[in-house]
Design an enzyme around this catalytic site. Structure first.
Site, PDB file in Angstrom:
ATOM      1  N   GLY A 297       1.046  -1.007   0.114  1.00 45.05           N
ATOM      2  CA  GLY A 297      -0.240  -0.224  -0.408  1.00 45.05           C
ATOM      3  C   GLY A 297       0.842   1.270   0.283  1.00 45.05           C
TER       4      GLY A 297
ATOM      5  N   ARG B  10       0.695  -4.803  -4.436  1.00 44.45           N
ATOM      6  CA  ARG B  10       0.860  -5.594  -3.752  1.00 44.45           C
ATOM      7  C   ARG B  10       1.092  -6.695  -3.984  1.00 44.45           C
ATOM      8  NH1 ARG B  10      -0.708  -4.039   1.362  1.00 44.45           N
ATOM      9  NH2 ARG B  10      -2.010  -2.512   1.645  1.00 44.45           N
ATOM     10  N   ASP B  11       1.666  -7.220  -5.492  1.00 46.22           N
ATOM     11  CA  ASP B  11       2.271  -8.322  -5.676  1.00 46.22           C
ATOM     12  C   ASP B  11       3.478  -9.204  -5.669  1.00 46.22           C
ATOM     13  OD1 ASP B  11       0.384  -8.925  -8.821  1.00 46.22           O
ATOM     14  OD2 ASP B  11       0.920  -6.604  -9.350  1.00 46.22           O
TER      15      ASP B  11
ATOM     16  N   ASP C 159       0.165   1.785   9.188  1.00 48.88           N
ATOM     17  CA  ASP C 159       0.166   1.241  10.116  1.00 48.88           C
ATOM     18  C   ASP C 159       1.482   0.812  11.014  1.00 48.88           C
ATOM     19  OD1 ASP C 159      -1.835   0.718   8.685  1.00 48.88           O
ATOM     20  OD2 ASP C 159      -1.067  -1.410   8.274  1.00 48.88           O
TER      21      ASP C 159
ATOM     22  N   GLY D 233      -5.009   0.605  10.361  1.00 53.40           N
ATOM     23  CA  GLY D 233      -3.585  -0.326  10.884  1.00 53.40           C
ATOM     24  C   GLY D 233      -3.556  -1.743  10.414  1.00 53.40           C
ATOM     25  N   HIS D 234      -4.476  -1.825  10.118  1.00 62.39           N
ATOM     26  CA  HIS D 234      -3.912  -3.458   9.603  1.00 62.39           C
ATOM     27  C   HIS D 234      -4.855  -4.353  10.664  1.00 62.39           C
ATOM     28  CE1 HIS D 234      -1.793  -7.639   7.337  1.00 62.39           C
ATOM     29  NE2 HIS D 234      -3.462  -6.874   7.155  1.00 62.39           N
TER      30      HIS D 234
ATOM     31  N   VAL E 138      -8.119   7.962   2.733  1.00 60.60           N
ATOM     32  CA  VAL E 138      -7.541   9.552   2.920  1.00 60.60           C
ATOM     33  C   VAL E 138      -6.166   9.581   3.949  1.00 60.60           C
ATOM     34  CG1 VAL E 138      -8.504  11.315   4.058  1.00 60.60           C
ATOM     35  CG2 VAL E 138     -10.160  10.952   3.235  1.00 60.60           C
ATOM     36  N   GLN E 139      -6.360   9.104   4.695  1.00 58.83           N
ATOM     37  CA  GLN E 139      -5.319   7.837   5.489  1.00 58.83           C
ATOM     38  C   GLN E 139      -4.038   8.277   4.789  1.00 58.83           C
ATOM     39  OE1 GLN E 139      -6.814   6.313   9.168  1.00 58.83           O
ATOM     40  NE2 GLN E 139      -6.919   5.417   7.511  1.00 58.83           N
ATOM     41  N   ARG E 140      -3.391   7.854   3.322  1.00 57.21           N
ATOM     42  CA  ARG E 140      -2.454   7.187   2.612  1.00 57.21           C
ATOM     43  C   ARG E 140      -2.496   8.361   1.535  1.00 57.21           C
ATOM     44  NH1 ARG E 140      -3.952   1.543   1.150  1.00 57.21           N
ATOM     45  NH2 ARG E 140      -2.858   2.081  -0.479  1.00 57.21           N
TER      46      ARG E 140
HETATM   47  O1  F6P Z   1      -0.961  -1.863   4.702  1.00 52.76           O
HETATM   48  C1  F6P Z   1      -1.425  -0.106   4.837  1.00 52.76           C
HETATM   49  C2  F6P Z   1      -2.857  -0.360   4.187  1.00 52.76           C
HETATM   50  O2  F6P Z   1      -3.787   1.008   4.661  1.00 52.76           O
HETATM   51  C3  F6P Z   1      -3.791  -0.822   6.471  1.00 52.76           C
HETATM   52  O3  F6P Z   1      -3.963  -0.041   6.111  1.00 52.76           O
HETATM   53  C4  F6P Z   1      -5.121  -1.175   4.844  1.00 52.76           C
HETATM   54  O4  F6P Z   1      -5.094  -2.607   5.973  1.00 52.76           O
HETATM   55  C5  F6P Z   1      -4.576  -1.537   4.168  1.00 52.76           C
HETATM   56  O5  F6P Z   1      -3.286  -0.872   3.385  1.00 52.76           O
HETATM   57  C6  F6P Z   1      -5.754  -1.125   2.466  1.00 52.76           C
HETATM   58  O6  F6P Z   1      -5.110  -1.888   1.661  1.00 52.76           O
HETATM   59  P1  F6P Z   1      -6.010  -1.507  -0.056  1.00 52.76           P
HETATM   60  O7  F6P Z   1      -5.042  -0.025  -0.199  1.00 52.76           O
HETATM   61  O8  F6P Z   1      -5.321  -2.737  -0.415  1.00 52.76           O
HETATM   62  O9  F6P Z   1      -7.130  -1.476  -0.001  1.00 52.76           O
END
Ligand code: F6P
Length: 379
Positions: A17, A78-79, A140, A183-184, A300-302
Site C-alpha cells: 500500500g 501488492r503483487d 500501520d 492499521g491492518h 484518505v489516511q494514505r
Molecule cells: O498497510 C497499509 C494499509 O493501508 C492498511 O492499513 C489497510 O488495511 C490496507 O493497507 C488497505 O489496503 P488496500 O489499499 O489494498 O485496500
C-alpha cells in the site's frame, strides 16, 4: 554484518500500500546513491515491474521536486514474486524476477515497503542470492525492529484532524460518532490518533473489546453531562468473543488467515468491503439507545503531502541506505533507533509484526486520562 563489494548499480521499487513519504524516500536513496556515482534504475509498480521488466532510468532530474509529493512516482502493487497473477493464472515468478535483476546488473535491489515487502525481498535474496536492502514504510507502524515506519506520522496527523472535526459535529448533535482508522492488524494508528484527538473510547486489536463495557462508559459520560462520545476504532479491532474463537482455532491447528487479505470473486475481481465500524455503531446504538454515526477514514489516511517529520525521516532513512550501499552492507532493513538510523538483519524483521504491547506507555496514558479501551470501564 558481513560487508561485500560496494554497489555500483541499484534498482529501487516501492511495494504494498502506498503512503505519504514514498517519493521523499526514493529521493533520499537516489540522491545519496547518485552522489556516490551509482547507476540508479527505477522499477515500476513494485515486484510486478521487476517480473515484467518495466523500468525507468533515475537521474537527478527525476528525483528533483518530489520531496513534498504524496504517493510514489514509481507506482506500487501488492503483487508477490512467488504468487503473481499472470493472465488468468497465479504463478511463481521468483526466478523471472531474479533473472531480470541480474540482467539489469543490479548490485542491490532497494525495496521500500511494509511487512509484506520485507518478506518478499528476503524471499528474492534467499531464492537467488541477489542482494536486497529495505526501508520500513507503512501508515500501520507495524514493521518490527524499528521505532517508527515512514508514513505513520502523516497518517496520524490526518486521523487526529478527523477526530478533531468529528468532535465539533458530535457535540452539536449530541451523538456518538464511531471513527474507523486503518492499521491492518495493529492498533498504533487508532491508539495514537485516539489519544491525540481525545477520543472517549479507543478500540485496538491488541485489546479485545466488550461492547457492554463501552455502552456503560458512554452512559456514564451522559450521566455526567457529556452528551456526545467519540470512538476511535482500529479496523482490526476484535471483540472478546472473536478473540477467544481465534485463539481456540489456532490451538486446534487452524492456519491464521489475514482478515485483510483482499477478497476476490471467482474471476479474481476485488470485492469492496463494508467498514466494520458500521456493525459496531449499530450495536452501540442499540445498547445505549443513543444516536450513532460512522466515519471510515479509509484511504484518505494514505493520501497527500507527507508531514515534515515524515520528510525528515524518509531523507534520513534514504541517505543511510546510500551509505550502506556504498560500504557493501546488504540484506538488511534500515531501521530507526532514537536519533540514529541503523541496519538490522532482514531475516529478523521479515514475518514479524510489531503489535502494541497491552501495557505500552501509550495505553497507560490513555487509561489515565479516562479513555475507555473497551475492556474495562474508563474513569
Ligand atoms: O498497510 C497499509 C494499509 O493501508 C492498511 O492499513 C489497510 O488495511 C490496507 O493497507 C488497505 O489496503 P488496500 O489499499 O489494498 O485496500
Amino acid at each position: 554484518m558481513a560487508k561485500k563489494a560496494r554497489a555500483r548499480c541499484i534498482g529501487i521499487l516501492t511495494a504494498g500500500g502506498d503512503c505519504p513519504g514514498l517519493n521523499a524516500a526514493i529521493r533520499g536513496v537516489a540522491k545519496a546513491a547518485l552522489h556516490h556515482d551509482m547507476k540508479v534504475i527505477g522499477i515500476l509498480d513494485g515486484f510486478r515491474g521487476l517480473v515484467e521488466n518495466r523500468t525507468v532510468p533515475i537521474e537527478d532530474m527525476q528525483v528533483s521536486g518530489i520531496l513534498t509529493l504524496g504517493g510514489t512516482f514509481l507506482g506500487s502493487s501488492r503483487d508477490k514474486p512467488h504468487k503473481m497473477k499472470m493472465g488468468d493464472k497465479v504463478m511463481d515468478m521468483t526466478q523471472v524476477a531474479i533473472a531480470n535483476a541480474r540482467r539489469l546488473q543490479l548490485d542491490c535491489l532497494v525495496c521500500l515497503g511494509g511487512g509484506g515487502t520485507q518478506k518478499n525481498a528476503l524471499h528474492l535474496h534467499k531464492s537467488g542470492g541477489i542482494n536486497v536492502l529495505t526501508l520500513p514504510k507503512t501508515i500501520d507502524n507495524d514493521v518490527a525492529l524499528t521505532d517508527i515506519s515512514f508514513g505513520y506520522d502523516t497518517a496520524l496527523g490526518i486521523a487526529t484532524e478527523a477526530i478533531d472535526r468529528l468532535h465539533t459535529t458530535a457535540t452539536s448533535h449530541h451523538r456518538i460518532i464511531v471513527c474507523e482508522i486503518m492499521g491492518h492488524t495493529a492498533g498504533w494508528l487508532a491508539l495514537g490518533a485516539g489519544i491525540a484527538g481525545g477520543a472517549d473510547v479507543i478500540m485496538i486489536p491488541e485489546i479485545p473489546y466488550d461492547l457492554n463495557v463501552i455502552a456503560e462508559h458512554i452512559r456514564n459520560r451522559r450521566h455526567h453531562g457529556k452528551r456526545f462520545s467519540i470512538i476511535a476504532i482500529a479496523e482490526g479491532a476484535i471483540s472478546k468473543d472473536e478473540a477467544k474463537a481465534l485463539a481456540k482455532g489456532l490451538k486446534s491447528g487452524k492456519k491464521k488467515v489475514d482478515p485483510f487479505s483482499p477478497s476476490v470473486d471467482a474471476n479474481g475481481i476485488h470485492l469492496v468491503q463494508e467498514p466494520m465500524s458500521s456493525r459496531v455503531a449499530r450495536q452501540i446504538q442499540q445498547l445505549t439507545g443513543l444516536e450513532a454515526r460512522v466515519t471510515s477514514l479509509g484511504h484518505v489516511q494514505r493520501g497527500g503531502t507527507p508531514s515534515p517529520a515524515d520528510r525528515l525521516l524518509c531523507t534520513r532513512l534514504g541517505t543511510k541506505a546510500g551509505e550502506l550501499l556504498m560500504t557493501g552492507v546488504y540484506n538488511v532493513m534500515v531501521a530507526v533507533r532514537g536519533d540514529e538510523c541503523v541496519a538490522v538483519p532482514l531475516e529478523k524483521v521479515a514475518g514479524v509484526v510489531k503489535f502494541v504491547p497491552v501495557n505500552h506507555p501509550w495505553v497507560k496514558t490513555a487509561r489515565l486520562v479516562g479513555t475507555c479501551m473497551g475492556d474495562v470501564l474508563g474513569t
